[in-house]
Design a protein around this motif. Structure first.
Motif, PDB file in Angstrom:
ATOM      1  N   GLY A  57      -7.112 -22.423 -19.363  1.00  0.00           N
ATOM      2  CA  GLY A  57      -7.417 -23.638 -18.609  1.00  0.00           C
ATOM      3  C   GLY A  57      -8.901 -23.898 -18.458  1.00  0.00           C
ATOM      4  O   GLY A  57      -9.341 -24.432 -17.442  1.00  0.00           O
ATOM      5  N   LYS A  92     -12.913 -24.180 -10.551  1.00  0.00           N
ATOM      6  CA  LYS A  92     -12.111 -24.977  -9.627  1.00  0.00           C
ATOM      7  C   LYS A  92     -12.420 -24.615  -8.176  1.00  0.00           C
ATOM      8  O   LYS A  92     -12.494 -23.447  -7.815  1.00  0.00           O
ATOM      9  N   SER A 104      -4.417 -31.524  -7.430  1.00  0.00           N
ATOM     10  CA  SER A 104      -4.423 -32.389  -8.613  1.00  0.00           C
ATOM     11  C   SER A 104      -5.299 -31.840  -9.723  1.00  0.00           C
ATOM     12  O   SER A 104      -5.222 -32.319 -10.864  1.00  0.00           O
ATOM     13  N   ARG A 147      -6.273 -29.591 -12.572  1.00  0.00           N
ATOM     14  CA  ARG A 147      -5.481 -28.753 -13.479  1.00  0.00           C
ATOM     15  C   ARG A 147      -6.334 -27.832 -14.336  1.00  0.00           C
ATOM     16  O   ARG A 147      -5.822 -26.885 -14.926  1.00  0.00           O
ATOM     17  N   LYS A 180     -10.790 -34.100 -12.455  1.00  0.00           N
ATOM     18  CA  LYS A 180      -9.535 -33.631 -11.863  1.00  0.00           C
ATOM     19  C   LYS A 180      -8.321 -34.229 -12.586  1.00  0.00           C
ATOM     20  O   LYS A 180      -7.200 -33.739 -12.411  1.00  0.00           O
ATOM     21  N   TYR A 194      -6.914 -32.384 -18.417  1.00  0.00           N
ATOM     22  CA  TYR A 194      -6.265 -31.080 -18.540  1.00  0.00           C
ATOM     23  C   TYR A 194      -6.081 -30.723 -20.008  1.00  0.00           C
ATOM     24  O   TYR A 194      -6.312 -31.555 -20.901  1.00  0.00           O
ATOM     25  N   GLN A 224      -3.496 -29.106 -22.953  1.00  0.00           N
ATOM     26  CA  GLN A 224      -2.067 -28.893 -23.213  1.00  0.00           C
ATOM     27  C   GLN A 224      -1.839 -28.617 -24.690  1.00  0.00           C
ATOM     28  O   GLN A 224      -2.346 -29.346 -25.554  1.00  0.00           O
TER      29      GLN A 224
END
Length: 545
Positions: free
Chosen positions: A41, A242, A251, A253, A539, A542, A544
């Motif tokens: 992440g 983070k 929110s 990710r 925010k 992200y 994936q």
């Protein structure tokens, strides 16, 4: 300089960045850094250059904004897909009077600094006062001139900040009074000039108006954004992680973002293709056609509200002569530059303010006219270029900037018989030289701060911290001041067109082209939407598989 990016683990990225990535992700040969980072992440992106600082009240550049906006949040935040829309930030609600002159912001009770303390209306009053403190020398102080008595306080006409149009009604309510009707004020508030800073932290490391302070070091930094500053290794990486105290942390990710300062577009591209970053900030212009053809899923050409231009230092001879500035402008073939050099769907700029703001039509009087250019140069006292003094074009480090400068250098040499040299400086030095008028001609670019033409035209008023040309026009200043008193959009735009026409008649600047945003993006990065101002609410981003 080009390299075969297909066979080298860390081609041209630079020893420092390469070693950083090795330390972060080990020496595994089968997995790329970006693949490991997706699992963890962690967003890996190139930020274009080393930031000049991380104090929101002391910077002026896009690379700085990219990092600061992850660390600090203002009253209004970036919308995930439309830069013209407001997104609630520290303010969860707001209202304005019928004239859009008096605004009241209701702050959310769960807004917190990264040290756990609440964010209050008093923090914004302190921050606006700091921004307008003359000794701080904030280049963007003029953006707060829209506050009632903001300009008077900044220029020392008044000394009592209580007379400035900002007041904390209580911890959760902030009232702002403006000099005139400003329907686009919410868009302005997204800019880092309006960001809050943590007063006790500023005080711990010096005075409010200290221009140099250690409060921005990772061990000292206190912000209120979705991420906190973890590490800053000069010329290697800035890491943010983070935040555990951000009001909307559920929110967020991404676990972290690593910003790499790669200012060489070939290195940037090679790093991306080698799997060392998820985002290449720039693409070499000569590679754009190839990637559009062979890698359409990786390259992005997005609309971008910005102008690429040159500044003239009108305090230096011969650029204090209008005929010289006009001659140099007339001898630049802008169409050739976008067709043969930039190659990214940019458009030649025959005016200054780019298209994209509904209702505003940019005056476009500039042209490519060699006969007229030669006549004007002769009228200025340099017939056929004879006697024209040695001059320099100052650029910041970038092959694309150098290619454009070399093309313009050649146009002036062939068409006007004058010679100029090109001087390259790294970003911080370049900014200092431009700010202090230590140049003849400088490469410049301006990206809109918000969705209104005043963000482009307001910067050329006398004494503006972003003017940096030495040019001053009382008539221009008067028109920009009057704009702030008008509520009718048609009347505002008509007056702004008059102001822009005057700017283009006087030509302290040489517009060259209107930007597009050209970069490369890993398809696993989600939420990175096309945006005219290219402002990113991290925010909503992200990774994936």
């Amino acid at each position: 300089m080009r390299s075969d990016y297909r066979n080298i683990a860390f081609p041209l990225v630079g020893l420092a960045v390469g070693l950083t990535l090795l330390i972060l992700f080990g020496c595994a040969k089968r997995e790329r850094a970006v693949d490991i980072a997706v699992r963890e992440g962690i967003l890996l992106l190139n930020n274009g250059t080393e930031p000049s600082g991380l104090d929101p009240h002391r910077v002026t550049g896009v690379p700085e904004n990219n990092i600061i906006s992850s660390l600090i949040e203002g009253l209004i935040a970036y919308h995930p897909s439309d830069d013209s829309l407001p997104e609630p930030g520290v303010a969860e609600q707001w209202d304005a009077d019928a004239d859009h002159r008096i605004w009241t912001f209701h702050l959310r009770q769960d807004a917190r600094w990264s040290n756990g303390e609440p964010v209050t209306a008093h923090d914004f009053v302190y921050s606006f006062k700091r921004m307008l403190s003359p000794a701080l020398g904030a280049e963007y102080a003029d953006m707060l001139y829209i506050l009632e008595n903001g300009e008077a306080y900044h220029k020392g006409v008044i000394s009592d900040f209580d007379e400035v149009g900002v007041k904390a009604i209580d911890d959760g309510k902030l009232r702002i009074t403006l000099v005139g009707p400003t329907p686009f004020f919410l868009s302005m508030l997204k800019h880092y000039a309006w960001y809050p800073v943590h007063a006790p932290t500023i005080g711990r490391f010096g005075r409010m108006d200290d221009r140099i302070s250690t409060w921005t070091r990772p061990e000292n930094y206190v912000g209120n954004g979705p991420f906190v500053l973890q590490e800053w290794v000069t010329n290697q990486v800035v890491k943010v992680v983070k935040s555990a105290t951000y009001w909307d942390r559920e929110s967020v990710r991404l676990n972290a973002i690593h910003f790499f300062p790669i200012d060489n577009s070939n290195t940037d591209e090679a790093s991306f293709l080698a799997g060392q970053s998820h985002i290449a900030y720039t693409v070499p212009s000569d590679k754009i056609p190839y990637h559009r053809r062979e890698n359409p899923d990786l390259i992005r050409l997005d609309p971008y509200l910005g102008t690429y231009y040159y500044r003239f230092n009108v305090t230096r001879s011969p650029f204090d002569r209008l005929q010289v500035r006009r001659a140099l402008s007339l001898a630049v073939d802008r169409q050739q530059i976008v067709d043969r050099l930039t190659k990214g769907d940019q458009r030649p700029a025959y005016g200054y303010t780019p298209d994209g703001m509904t209702g505003y039509q940019t005056p476009q009087p500039l042209e490519f006219n060699l006969d007229r250019a030669r006549v004007l140069l002769a009228e200025a006292g340099f017939p056929g270029g004879e006697g024209f003094p040695t001059a320099e074009i100052l650029i910041n480090t970038s092959e694309n900037h150098r290619r454009i400068a070399e093309a313009i250098q050649e146009m002036w040499r062939i068409h006007l018989k004058i010679d100029v040299s090109i001087v390259n400086q790294e970003w911080k030095v370049y900014l200092n030289e431009v700010t202090n008028l230590q140049y003849d001609i400088s490469r410049s670019g301006w990206i809109g701060d918000y969705m209104d033409p005043i963000t482009f035209l307001g910067m050329f008023t006398t004494g503006n911290g972003n003017n940096n040309t030495g040019w001053s026009s009382p008539a221009y200043d008067a028109m920009i001041a009057e704009v702030h008193q008008l509520s009718d959009a048609e009347a505002r735009f008509a007056l702004l067109q008059r102001a822009e026409s005057l700017l283009l008649e006087e030509l302290p600047i040489l517009p060259i082209y209107w930007y597009t945003r050209i970069f490369m993006l890993d398809p696993r990065v989600r939420g990175w939407n096309p945006k005219l101002l290219d402002n990113r609410p991290y925010k909503y981003i992200y990774l994936q598989e």
